[in-house]
Design an enzyme around this catalytic site. Structure first.
Site, PDB file in Angstrom:
ATOM      1  N   SER A  50      11.914  46.308   1.441  1.00  8.92           N
ATOM      2  CA  SER A  50      11.802  46.885   2.813  1.00  8.92           C
ATOM      3  C   SER A  50      10.266  47.223   2.885  1.00  8.92           C
ATOM      4  O   SER A  50       9.591  47.298   2.141  1.00  8.92           O
ATOM      5  CB  SER A  50      12.928  48.107   2.491  1.00  8.92           C
ATOM      6  OG  SER A  50      12.502  49.006   3.492  1.00  8.92           O
ATOM      7  N   ILE A  52       6.834  48.421   3.780  1.00  4.02           N
ATOM      8  CA  ILE A  52       5.317  47.989   3.324  1.00  4.02           C
ATOM      9  C   ILE A  52       5.523  47.183   1.886  1.00  4.02           C
ATOM     10  O   ILE A  52       4.545  46.183   1.922  1.00  4.02           O
ATOM     11  CB  ILE A  52       4.407  49.402   2.921  1.00  4.02           C
ATOM     12  CG1 ILE A  52       4.191  50.066   4.467  1.00  4.02           C
ATOM     13  CG2 ILE A  52       3.097  49.073   2.079  1.00  4.02           C
ATOM     14  CD1 ILE A  52       3.648  51.429   4.078  1.00  4.02           C
ATOM     15  N   SER A 175      -0.311  58.391  -0.184  1.00  6.20           N
ATOM     16  CA  SER A 175      -0.270  58.670   1.262  1.00  6.20           C
ATOM     17  C   SER A 175      -1.213  59.769   1.490  1.00  6.20           C
ATOM     18  O   SER A 175      -1.718  60.947   0.657  1.00  6.20           O
ATOM     19  CB  SER A 175       0.978  59.504   1.522  1.00  6.20           C
ATOM     20  OG  SER A 175       1.145  60.339   2.719  1.00  6.20           O
ATOM     21  N   TYR A 201       6.928  65.781  -2.145  1.00 11.41           N
ATOM     22  CA  TYR A 201       6.425  64.438  -1.995  1.00 11.41           C
ATOM     23  C   TYR A 201       4.855  64.496  -1.900  1.00 11.41           C
ATOM     24  O   TYR A 201       4.089  63.676  -2.541  1.00 11.41           O
ATOM     25  CB  TYR A 201       6.903  63.926  -0.518  1.00 11.41           C
ATOM     26  CG  TYR A 201       6.519  62.490  -0.123  1.00 11.41           C
ATOM     27  CD1 TYR A 201       6.856  61.411  -0.352  1.00 11.41           C
ATOM     28  CD2 TYR A 201       5.303  62.567   0.949  1.00 11.41           C
ATOM     29  CE1 TYR A 201       6.131  60.192  -0.037  1.00 11.41           C
ATOM     30  CE2 TYR A 201       4.718  61.449   1.521  1.00 11.41           C
ATOM     31  CZ  TYR A 201       5.267  60.192   0.897  1.00 11.41           C
ATOM     32  OH  TYR A 201       4.669  59.259   1.573  1.00 11.41           O
ATOM     33  N   THR A 234       8.793  52.667   9.301  1.00 16.30           N
ATOM     34  CA  THR A 234       9.793  52.104   7.935  1.00 16.30           C
ATOM     35  C   THR A 234      10.783  52.890   7.957  1.00 16.30           C
ATOM     36  O   THR A 234      11.175  53.991   8.471  1.00 16.30           O
ATOM     37  CB  THR A 234       8.745  52.022   6.767  1.00 16.30           C
ATOM     38  OG1 THR A 234       8.776  53.374   6.537  1.00 16.30           O
ATOM     39  CG2 THR A 234       7.471  51.440   6.724  1.00 16.30           C
TER      40      THR A 234
HETATM   41  N1  LIG Z   1       5.669  54.308   6.238  1.00 15.91           N
HETATM   42  C1  LIG Z   1       4.615  55.460   6.181  1.00 15.91           C
HETATM   43  O1  LIG Z   1       4.003  55.850   7.147  1.00 15.91           O
HETATM   44  C2  LIG Z   1       4.003  55.625   4.767  1.00 15.91           C
HETATM   45  C3  LIG Z   1       2.846  56.555   4.611  1.00 15.91           C
HETATM   46  C4  LIG Z   1       2.164  57.084   3.530  1.00 15.91           C
HETATM   47  C5  LIG Z   1       2.875  56.469   2.411  1.00 15.91           C
HETATM   48  N2  LIG Z   1       4.019  55.742   2.392  1.00 15.91           N
HETATM   49  C6  LIG Z   1       4.451  55.315   0.956  1.00 15.91           C
HETATM   50  O2  LIG Z   1       4.599  53.848   1.336  1.00 15.91           O
HETATM   51  C7  LIG Z   1       5.687  53.364   0.137  1.00 15.91           C
HETATM   52  C8  LIG Z   1       6.510  52.486   0.807  1.00 15.91           C
HETATM   53  O3  LIG Z   1       7.231  53.281   1.561  1.00 15.91           O
HETATM   54  P1  LIG Z   1       7.605  52.455   3.298  1.00 15.91           P
HETATM   55  O4  LIG Z   1       7.274  53.457   4.113  1.00 15.91           O
HETATM   56  O5  LIG Z   1       7.530  51.203   3.207  1.00 15.91           O
HETATM   57  O6  LIG Z   1       9.357  52.846   3.110  1.00 15.91           O
HETATM   58  P2  LIG Z   1      10.580  52.103   2.956  1.00 15.91           P
HETATM   59  O7  LIG Z   1      10.533  50.934   3.840  1.00 15.91           O
HETATM   60  O8  LIG Z   1      11.835  52.916   2.922  1.00 15.91           O
HETATM   61  O9  LIG Z   1      10.199  51.671   1.287  1.00 15.91           O
HETATM   62  C9  LIG Z   1      10.461  52.412   0.284  1.00 15.91           C
HETATM   63  C10 LIG Z   1      11.049  51.399  -0.788  1.00 15.91           C
HETATM   64  O10 LIG Z   1      10.963  52.173  -2.151  1.00 15.91           O
HETATM   65  C11 LIG Z   1      12.369  51.964  -2.494  1.00 15.91           C
HETATM   66  N3  LIG Z   1      12.927  53.089  -3.387  1.00 15.91           N
HETATM   67  C12 LIG Z   1      12.870  54.418  -3.391  1.00 15.91           C
HETATM   68  N4  LIG Z   1      13.354  54.864  -4.245  1.00 15.91           N
HETATM   69  C13 LIG Z   1      13.421  54.007  -5.274  1.00 15.91           C
HETATM   70  C14 LIG Z   1      13.955  54.115  -6.326  1.00 15.91           C
HETATM   71  N5  LIG Z   1      14.689  55.451  -7.033  1.00 15.91           N
HETATM   72  N6  LIG Z   1      13.995  53.037  -7.116  1.00 15.91           N
HETATM   73  C15 LIG Z   1      13.501  51.817  -6.677  1.00 15.91           C
HETATM   74  N7  LIG Z   1      13.077  51.668  -5.516  1.00 15.91           N
HETATM   75  C16 LIG Z   1      12.994  52.816  -4.869  1.00 15.91           C
HETATM   76  C17 LIG Z   1      13.275  51.752  -1.545  1.00 15.91           C
HETATM   77  O11 LIG Z   1      14.575  51.034  -1.866  1.00 15.91           O
HETATM   78  P3  LIG Z   1      15.837  51.286  -1.088  1.00 15.91           P
HETATM   79  O12 LIG Z   1      15.728  50.227   0.224  1.00 15.91           O
HETATM   80  O13 LIG Z   1      16.866  50.889  -1.912  1.00 15.91           O
HETATM   81  O14 LIG Z   1      15.783  52.523  -0.398  1.00 15.91           O
HETATM   82  C18 LIG Z   1      12.275  50.811  -0.687  1.00 15.91           C
HETATM   83  O15 LIG Z   1      12.387  49.512  -0.846  1.00 15.91           O
HETATM   84  C19 LIG Z   1       6.049  54.500  -0.231  1.00 15.91           C
HETATM   85  O16 LIG Z   1       5.585  55.144  -1.602  1.00 15.91           O
HETATM   86  C20 LIG Z   1       5.664  55.539   0.462  1.00 15.91           C
HETATM   87  O17 LIG Z   1       5.541  56.878   0.012  1.00 15.91           O
HETATM   88  C21 LIG Z   1       4.483  55.448   3.437  1.00 15.91           C
END
Ligand SMILES: NC(=O)c1ccc[n+]([C@@H]2O[C@H](COP(=O)([O-])OP(=O)(O)OC[C@H]3O[C@@H](n4cnc5c(N)ncnc54)[C@H](OP(=O)(O)O)[C@@H]3O)[C@@H](O)[C@H]2O)c1
Length: 318
Positions: A50, A52, A175, A201, A234
């Site tokens: 999912s 990023i 982040s 977080y 996301t």
């Molecule tokens: N989007 C932003 O604005 C933003 C900003 C700063 C940092 N980030 C960081 O970017 C990274 C990716 O997040 P995203 O925004 O792309 O959100 P996302 O689409 O929800 O992706 C998060 C991913 O992590 C997986 N995950 C969560 N807990 C897990 C676990 N216990 N074991 C295995 N996989 C797990 C989720 O799996 P499921 O689909 O099974 O839940 C999903 O595949 C994260 O580290 C987040 O902190 C994002």
């Protein structure tokens, strides 16, 4: 101090972390940086079903890399794999089911993976913001278990295999939220005071940046970096920060804009020529502290973080 840090950070975020911030930064990008053939290189990406992580996997698959998706949910992982294979026409996409919040599962995966696969690049992307206090089956606070301990165990367990590879890299998706926090090494699992998932977080994301700096100084053969993807639309943002998402949704980056710097750090030659251990935003190394924020921790606290993680990792080693 926390009001000052939050205010400075939010203004900075509006300018830099949004879609328009990305578009302004992208004017300086050299598009040729990503013209790379990745055939024969093996990439492990956590949380790749999912957001990023999936956008990153897509860019790597398109360039011919061997992609290992490390995900906790079999159906979501399989669906992502099928989509990636279909869009990239690259059959070299593999699924591994691992719950990153389970120290035992992370250990088992890392050990079995490195026996039968090579790894050139590890992308620690899986992350969560759990707003109600929750403990894992192993009794570890859920945010810390996933974002910090899982990342720590996976990285340290794969370091020997990474050292066998040519041009090995580790990228950790942290982040910009970490800028509002000074690490509190005496409360890594948010046991003191009222639980606040956003702060837990941000502490974890600060810990990831500190660990990246420490690993870089300890393992010179590997190129380590941490990064901030900006504010991207996301599922994590929609589900964990619904008010923020509702207010900001027209200003958020796309998933592929969020993934751009992860991809750049993972594949470009320019990125690996930068010093190891730095924190990036939009293909540039950026400071890890806001001006006058007093958020630096002492070397003793940073050493203590690593010592506590080593102890916990050892405790759960099968
Ligand atoms: N989007 C932003 O604005 C933003 C900003 C700063 C940092 N980030 C960081 O970017 C990274 C990716 O997040 P995203 O925004 O792309 O959100 P996302 O689409 O929800 O992706 C998060 C991913 O992590 C997986 N995950 C969560 N807990 C897990 C676990 N216990 N074991 C295995 N996989 C797990 C989720 O799996 P499921 O689909 O099974 O839940 C999903 O595949 C994260 O580290 C987040 O902190 C994002």
């Amino acid at each position: 101090m926390s009001f000052y840090r939050n205010a400075v950070w939010f203004v900075k975020g509006l300018q830099e972390y949004t879609k328009s911030g990305y578009e302004a930064a992208a004017k300086q990008f050299n598009t040729g940086d990503l013209d790379v053939n990745l055939s024969g290189r093996s990439f492990v990406i956590t949380g790749a079903n999912s957001g990023i992580g999936k956008a990153t996997a897509h860019e790597i698959a398109k360039r011919g890399g061997i992609v290992h998706l490390v995900c906790r949910n079999k159906e979501r992982a399989q669906e992502a794999k099928e989509e990636l294979v279909e869009q990239s026409k690259n059959q070299n996409v593999h699924v591994h089911i691992v719950d990153m919040s389970s120290a035992r599962q992370v250990w088992e995966f890392a050990e079995s993976f490195s026996k039968s696969n090579s790894i050139h690049v590890l992308i620690n992307n899986a992350g969560c913001m759990v707003n109600q206090k929750e403990l894992t089956e192993e009794g570890v606070e859920k945010n810390f278990a996933t974002n910090t301990l899982g990342t720590f165990i996976l990285t340290t367990a794969l370091i020997p295999a990474l050292k066998q590879a040519q041009d090995p890299r580790v990228i950790t998706v942290s982040s910009g939220g970490m800028l509002v926090q000074k690490m509190n090494v005496d409360d890594l699992q948010s046991e003191k005071g009222t639980f606040d998932g956003t702060m837990a977080y941000a502490q974890n994301k600060r810990q990831q940046v500190i660990l990246t700096e420490r690993w870089a100084s300890q393992h010179k053969e590997i190129h380590f970096s941490s990064m901030h993807p900006g504010w991207a639309d996301t599922p994590a943002v929609q589900l964990s920060m619904p008010d923020f998402h509702a207010k900001m949704k027209n200003k958020l980056r796309t998933e592929s804009m969020g993934a751009d710097t992860v991809v750049w750090l993972a594949v470009s030659a320019v990125a690996s020529n930068q010093p190891s251990g730095l924190f990036f935003q939009d293909r540039m190394a950026v400071p890890t502290h806001l001006p006058l924020a007093l958020s630096r921790s002492s070397p003793a606290d940073e050493e203590k973080l690593q010592a506590i993680l080593e102890q916990l990792a050892h405790k759960f080693k099968p």
